[in-house]
Design an enzyme around this catalytic site. Structure first.
Site, PDB file in Angstrom:
ATOM      1  N   LYS A 194       0.842  -1.191   0.000  1.00  0.00           N
ATOM      2  CA  LYS A 194       0.000   0.000   0.000  1.00  0.00           C
ATOM      3  C   LYS A 194       0.877   1.241   0.000  1.00  0.00           C
ATOM      4  O   LYS A 194       1.680   1.454   0.910  1.00  0.00           O
ATOM      5  CB  LYS A 194      -0.907  -0.009   1.225  1.00  0.00           C
ATOM      6  CG  LYS A 194      -1.755   1.253   1.343  1.00  0.00           C
ATOM      7  CD  LYS A 194      -2.787   1.149   2.441  1.00  0.00           C
ATOM      8  CE  LYS A 194      -3.543   2.457   2.586  1.00  0.00           C
ATOM      9  NZ  LYS A 194      -4.597   2.381   3.597  1.00  0.00           N
ATOM     10  N   LYS A 247      -2.292  -1.646  -3.730  1.00  0.00           N
ATOM     11  CA  LYS A 247      -3.175  -0.487  -3.706  1.00  0.00           C
ATOM     12  C   LYS A 247      -2.373   0.795  -3.846  1.00  0.00           C
ATOM     13  O   LYS A 247      -1.347   0.915  -3.176  1.00  0.00           O
ATOM     14  CB  LYS A 247      -3.911  -0.493  -2.362  1.00  0.00           C
ATOM     15  CG  LYS A 247      -4.854   0.657  -2.152  1.00  0.00           C
ATOM     16  CD  LYS A 247      -5.416   0.588  -0.768  1.00  0.00           C
ATOM     17  CE  LYS A 247      -6.182   1.855  -0.494  1.00  0.00           C
ATOM     18  NZ  LYS A 247      -6.377   2.093   0.894  1.00  0.00           N
TER      19      LYS A 247
HETATM   20  C1  PBG Z   1      -7.643   3.283   5.625  1.00  0.00           C
HETATM   21  C2  PBG Z   1      -7.899   3.180   4.179  1.00  0.00           C
HETATM   22  C3  PBG Z   1      -7.764   4.156   3.196  1.00  0.00           C
HETATM   23  C4  PBG Z   1      -8.243   3.587   2.021  1.00  0.00           C
HETATM   24  C5  PBG Z   1      -8.624   2.303   2.317  1.00  0.00           C
HETATM   25  N1  PBG Z   1      -8.390   2.067   3.645  1.00  0.00           N
HETATM   26  C6  PBG Z   1      -7.304   5.547   3.275  1.00  0.00           C
HETATM   27  C7  PBG Z   1      -5.907   5.878   3.564  1.00  0.00           C
HETATM   28  O1  PBG Z   1      -5.036   5.017   3.736  1.00  0.00           O
HETATM   29  O2  PBG Z   1      -5.682   7.077   3.677  1.00  0.00           O
HETATM   30  C8  PBG Z   1      -8.345   4.289   0.699  1.00  0.00           C
HETATM   31  C9  PBG Z   1      -9.444   3.817  -0.179  1.00  0.00           C
HETATM   32  C10 PBG Z   1      -9.740   4.707  -1.315  1.00  0.00           C
HETATM   33  O3  PBG Z   1      -9.100   5.754  -1.547  1.00  0.00           O
HETATM   34  O4  PBG Z   1     -10.675   4.372  -2.051  1.00  0.00           O
HETATM   35  N2  PBG Z   1      -6.316   3.368   5.977  1.00  0.00           N
END
Ligand code: PBG
Length: 327
Positions: A194, A247
């Site tokens: 991520k 992601k």
């Molecule tokens: C929580 C999380 C996030 C997303 C999924 N889980 C936000 C982040 O890490 O700031 C993003 C999902 C999206 O942008 O559609 N940590």
């Protein structure tokens, strides 16, 4: 002109093109991210994500029914609590919004497969993905709370948990806690690879989870790095992750392909809020063909090797598959 090889030969008709397709997909691999919020009888459109909504638990059935009607059978739940605090207590409260949503969905929509996002940023007053020590997130203290959250979700009916916090060691901590609580069969889908990404902008707007100071770069990955992503994926597989996620999706498909070669788990990728918002905005201006764009985005993710595609366009893609536009 003498040519023994003519690639165009296999493109001569739709029937032939479909016969030789290299990428095939199935609605069963689509997962829809869904926002549930505290309160009653409310469905609110998310301003930066036109066509996406936050639902109170008593209204979430409308969305679940539409998904099931379209043939989408899994959702990933995100909670938006009415109150946030320093330690994100609503995340692991058995009566928290996600826990109540799980109980509701399990009772009324037993056909729906329920996955939960496990993270603290939607629940902390400062918007970071863990508890703070001075001005940084305390990794090891956060692990305990993530584990409590995952167990609380499983108790409420989560069939799979998906930690997205990017703390070191969270998969092992969550696995151990789930096993101790008797949930040995609840899989962990780890947001292993991520990146710290501007593509999450609209999500933070949706969940009110933007960090109140600093950014997430001390825990989410630097997008210049690829080998580091392999390291994260391998570590999480070792710690017991059942599915490895990459992601965002669109700008990170190189990682989907690379990670797929390195691990033996199924791969998921998440087409995030910013990808959705860009498509919606450009389509609204009349500058792109929305349906064809979302089809291309999805197929490219599968072509790169994803097994599961998490997307706000799940319903629309299911329809395109039904109509034979992709798949
Ligand atoms: C929580 C999380 C996030 C997303 C999924 N889980 C936000 C982040 O890490 O700031 C993003 C999902 C999206 O942008 O559609 N940590």
């Amino acid at each position: 002109m003498e040519m023994t090889k003519r690639p165009r030969r296999l493109r001569g008709s739709m029937t032939l093109r479909k016969m030789v397709r290299e990428t095939r997909m199935d609605k069963a691999s689509l997962m829809y991210p869904m926002f549930v919020m505290d309160g009653e009888n409310k469905v609110e459109e998310i301003p930066s994500m036109e066509g996406q909504y936050r639902y109170t638990v008593d209204r979430m059935g409308e969305c679940l029914q539409e998904l099931l009607d379209a043939g989408v059978t899994s959702v990933m739940l995100f909670g938006i609590p009415a109150v946030k605090d320093e330690v994100g207590s609503q995340a692991y409260d058995d009566n928290g919004v996600v826990q109540r949503a799980l109980r509701y969905a399990k009772e009324h929509f037993p056909q729906m497969y329920l996955v939960t996002d496990v993270c603290m940023c939607e629940y902390t007053s400062h918007g970071h993905c863990g508890v703070l020590c001075d001005h940084d997130v305390d990794n090891d203290k956060t692990l305990e709370l993530l584990a409590r959250t995952a167990v609380s979700h499983a108790r409420a009916g989560a069939q799979m948990v998906a930690p997205s916090d990017m703390m070191d060691g969270r998969v092992a901590a969550i696995r151990e806690a789930l096993d101790e609580a008797g949930f040995t069969n609840v899989p962990i889908m780890s947001y292993a690879v991520k990146y710290a990404s501007a593509f999450y902008g609209p999500f933070r707007d949706a969940a009110g989870s933007a960090p109140s100071f600093g950014d997430r770069k001390t825990y989410q990955m630097d997008f210049h790095n690829s080998r580091e992503g392999i390291k994260e994926a391998l570590l999480d597989e070792e710690e017991g992750a059942d599915i490895i996620m990459v992601k965002p999706a669109m700008s990170y498909l190189d990682m989907v392909a690379k990670v797929k070669e390195q691990v033996t788990t199924p791969i998921a990728c998440y087409s995030v809020s910013g990808e959705y918002a860009m498509v919606k905005a450009a389509a609204k201006m009349g500058w792109i063909d929305e349906e064809r764009i979302i089809c291309e985005m999805a197929v490219s993710a599968y072509r790169a090797g994803t097994d599961i595609y998490i997307t706000y366009f799940a319903k629309e893609l299911a329809k395109c598959m039904d109509e034979g536009k992709i798949g």
